[in-house]
Design a protein around this motif. Sequence first.
Motif, PDB file in Angstrom:
ATOM      1  N   GLU A  41     -28.832  31.304 -74.624  1.00 17.67           N
ATOM      2  CA  GLU A  41     -28.954  32.175 -73.462  1.00 17.67           C
ATOM      3  C   GLU A  41     -30.424  32.170 -73.057  1.00 17.67           C
ATOM      4  O   GLU A  41     -31.241  32.893 -73.608  1.00 17.67           O
ATOM      5  CB  GLU A  41     -28.445  33.576 -73.776  1.00 17.67           C
ATOM      6  CG  GLU A  41     -26.935  33.619 -73.936  1.00 17.67           C
ATOM      7  CD  GLU A  41     -26.388  35.028 -74.021  1.00 17.67           C
ATOM      8  OE1 GLU A  41     -26.967  35.950 -73.403  1.00 17.67           O
ATOM      9  OE2 GLU A  41     -25.362  35.201 -74.710  1.00 17.67           O
ATOM     10  N   TYR A  42     -30.743  31.306 -72.105  1.00 25.25           N
ATOM     11  CA  TYR A  42     -32.138  31.030 -71.776  1.00 25.25           C
ATOM     12  C   TYR A  42     -32.887  32.234 -71.216  1.00 25.25           C
ATOM     13  O   TYR A  42     -34.112  32.263 -71.260  1.00 25.25           O
ATOM     14  CB  TYR A  42     -32.249  29.840 -70.826  1.00 25.25           C
ATOM     15  CG  TYR A  42     -31.706  30.121 -69.455  1.00 25.25           C
ATOM     16  CD1 TYR A  42     -32.529  30.627 -68.457  1.00 25.25           C
ATOM     17  CD2 TYR A  42     -30.366  29.930 -69.156  1.00 25.25           C
ATOM     18  CE1 TYR A  42     -32.042  30.918 -67.204  1.00 25.25           C
ATOM     19  CE2 TYR A  42     -29.864  30.223 -67.916  1.00 25.25           C
ATOM     20  CZ  TYR A  42     -30.702  30.717 -66.939  1.00 25.25           C
ATOM     21  OH  TYR A  42     -30.200  31.015 -65.705  1.00 25.25           O
ATOM     22  N   LEU A  43     -32.174  33.246 -70.711  1.00 23.54           N
ATOM     23  CA  LEU A  43     -32.873  34.439 -70.240  1.00 23.54           C
ATOM     24  C   LEU A  43     -33.414  35.251 -71.417  1.00 23.54           C
ATOM     25  O   LEU A  43     -34.409  35.951 -71.287  1.00 23.54           O
ATOM     26  CB  LEU A  43     -31.962  35.310 -69.375  1.00 23.54           C
ATOM     27  CG  LEU A  43     -31.560  34.701 -68.028  1.00 23.54           C
ATOM     28  CD1 LEU A  43     -30.554  35.599 -67.322  1.00 23.54           C
ATOM     29  CD2 LEU A  43     -32.767  34.437 -67.149  1.00 23.54           C
ATOM     30  N   LYS A  44     -32.736  35.140 -72.575  1.00 26.86           N
ATOM     31  CA  LYS A  44     -33.178  35.828 -73.792  1.00 26.86           C
ATOM     32  C   LYS A  44     -34.113  34.957 -74.620  1.00 26.86           C
ATOM     33  O   LYS A  44     -35.017  35.452 -75.281  1.00 26.86           O
ATOM     34  CB  LYS A  44     -31.974  36.223 -74.649  1.00 26.86           C
ATOM     35  CG  LYS A  44     -31.068  37.245 -74.009  1.00 26.86           C
ATOM     36  CD  LYS A  44     -29.879  37.540 -74.913  1.00 26.86           C
ATOM     37  CE  LYS A  44     -28.932  38.534 -74.285  1.00 26.86           C
ATOM     38  NZ  LYS A  44     -27.740  38.765 -75.110  1.00 26.86           N
ATOM     39  N   THR A  45     -33.848  33.649 -74.624  1.00 24.10           N
ATOM     40  CA  THR A  45     -34.627  32.689 -75.410  1.00 24.10           C
ATOM     41  C   THR A  45     -35.029  31.536 -74.494  1.00 24.10           C
ATOM     42  O   THR A  45     -34.374  30.492 -74.481  1.00 24.10           O
ATOM     43  CB  THR A  45     -33.789  32.160 -76.603  1.00 24.10           C
ATOM     44  OG1 THR A  45     -33.240  33.256 -77.313  1.00 24.10           O
ATOM     45  CG2 THR A  45     -34.632  31.307 -77.527  1.00 24.10           C
ATOM     46  N   PRO A  46     -36.080  31.722 -73.709  1.00 27.43           N
ATOM     47  CA  PRO A  46     -36.455  30.674 -72.762  1.00 27.43           C
ATOM     48  C   PRO A  46     -36.984  29.429 -73.456  1.00 27.43           C
ATOM     49  O   PRO A  46     -37.638  29.526 -74.498  1.00 27.43           O
ATOM     50  CB  PRO A  46     -37.555  31.314 -71.915  1.00 27.43           C
ATOM     51  CG  PRO A  46     -37.789  32.674 -72.432  1.00 27.43           C
ATOM     52  CD  PRO A  46     -36.920  32.903 -73.622  1.00 27.43           C
ATOM     53  N   PRO A  47     -36.698  28.264 -72.880  1.00 28.19           N
ATOM     54  CA  PRO A  47     -37.279  27.033 -73.420  1.00 28.19           C
ATOM     55  C   PRO A  47     -38.779  26.988 -73.133  1.00 28.19           C
ATOM     56  O   PRO A  47     -39.269  27.667 -72.228  1.00 28.19           O
ATOM     57  CB  PRO A  47     -36.544  25.926 -72.659  1.00 28.19           C
ATOM     58  CG  PRO A  47     -36.036  26.571 -71.421  1.00 28.19           C
ATOM     59  CD  PRO A  47     -35.843  28.027 -71.719  1.00 28.19           C
ATOM     60  N   THR A  48     -39.463  26.174 -73.893  1.00 29.28           N
ATOM     61  CA  THR A  48     -40.896  25.969 -73.648  1.00 29.28           C
ATOM     62  C   THR A  48     -41.067  25.061 -72.433  1.00 29.28           C
ATOM     63  O   THR A  48     -40.130  24.378 -72.002  1.00 29.28           O
ATOM     64  CB  THR A  48     -41.561  25.291 -74.858  1.00 29.28           C
ATOM     65  OG1 THR A  48     -40.981  23.985 -75.009  1.00 29.28           O
ATOM     66  CG2 THR A  48     -41.389  26.102 -76.135  1.00 29.28           C
ATOM     67  N   ALA A  49     -42.273  25.018 -71.921  1.00 29.55           N
ATOM     68  CA  ALA A  49     -42.571  24.113 -70.805  1.00 29.55           C
ATOM     69  C   ALA A  49     -42.326  22.666 -71.220  1.00 29.55           C
ATOM     70  O   ALA A  49     -41.794  21.870 -70.440  1.00 29.55           O
ATOM     71  CB  ALA A  49     -44.004  24.315 -70.333  1.00 29.55           C
ATOM     72  N   ALA A  50     -42.689  22.325 -72.456  1.00 27.61           N
ATOM     73  CA  ALA A  50     -42.484  20.952 -72.941  1.00 27.61           C
ATOM     74  C   ALA A  50     -40.990  20.619 -73.011  1.00 27.61           C
ATOM     75  O   ALA A  50     -40.576  19.512 -72.644  1.00 27.61           O
ATOM     76  CB  ALA A  50     -43.137  20.769 -74.305  1.00 27.61           C
ATOM     77  N   LYS A  51     -40.173  21.566 -73.472  1.00 27.03           N
ATOM     78  CA  LYS A  51     -38.726  21.325 -73.561  1.00 27.03           C
ATOM     79  C   LYS A  51     -38.138  21.184 -72.165  1.00 27.03           C
ATOM     80  O   LYS A  51     -37.328  20.291 -71.917  1.00 27.03           O
ATOM     81  CB  LYS A  51     -38.036  22.449 -74.338  1.00 27.03           C
ATOM     82  CG  LYS A  51     -36.536  22.240 -74.493  1.00 27.03           C
ATOM     83  CD  LYS A  51     -36.229  20.970 -75.291  1.00 27.03           C
ATOM     84  CE  LYS A  51     -34.737  20.769 -75.483  1.00 27.03           C
ATOM     85  NZ  LYS A  51     -34.447  19.539 -76.238  1.00 27.03           N
TER      86      LYS A  51
END
Length: 114
Positions: A33-43
């Motif tokens: 759930e990317y709103l809770k666990t956002p990916p890094t800029a690199a990802k």
Amino acid sequence: MKATIWHNPACGTSRKTLAILEESPGVEVAVIEYLKTPPTAAKLAQLYRDAGITPQQGLRLRGTDAAERGLPDASDAEVLAAMVAEPVLIERPVVETEKGVRLCRPQDVVREIL
């Protein structure tokens, strides 16, 4: 096959994409759930590169202030930084498998990488 979906449960397209993944035989699904666990800029950069799209093409315009902020015309680094700071700017869902990455709008696009 393993599949990772960057998912927003409030989004109908994201829910439909997840259903396709869960109904596909032999697919092991990891849900982020990317709103809770956002990916890094690199990802994010890696996902968009592997999907063959630019960060600007992965930018959610509807329901955000991205256009008013000039993000569609900003540099890749600026767009990625904005997405990390405010994950609501990430268009969803994004799915990654061993066969590739797709921004699954419409949801049936996910079948290309299954």
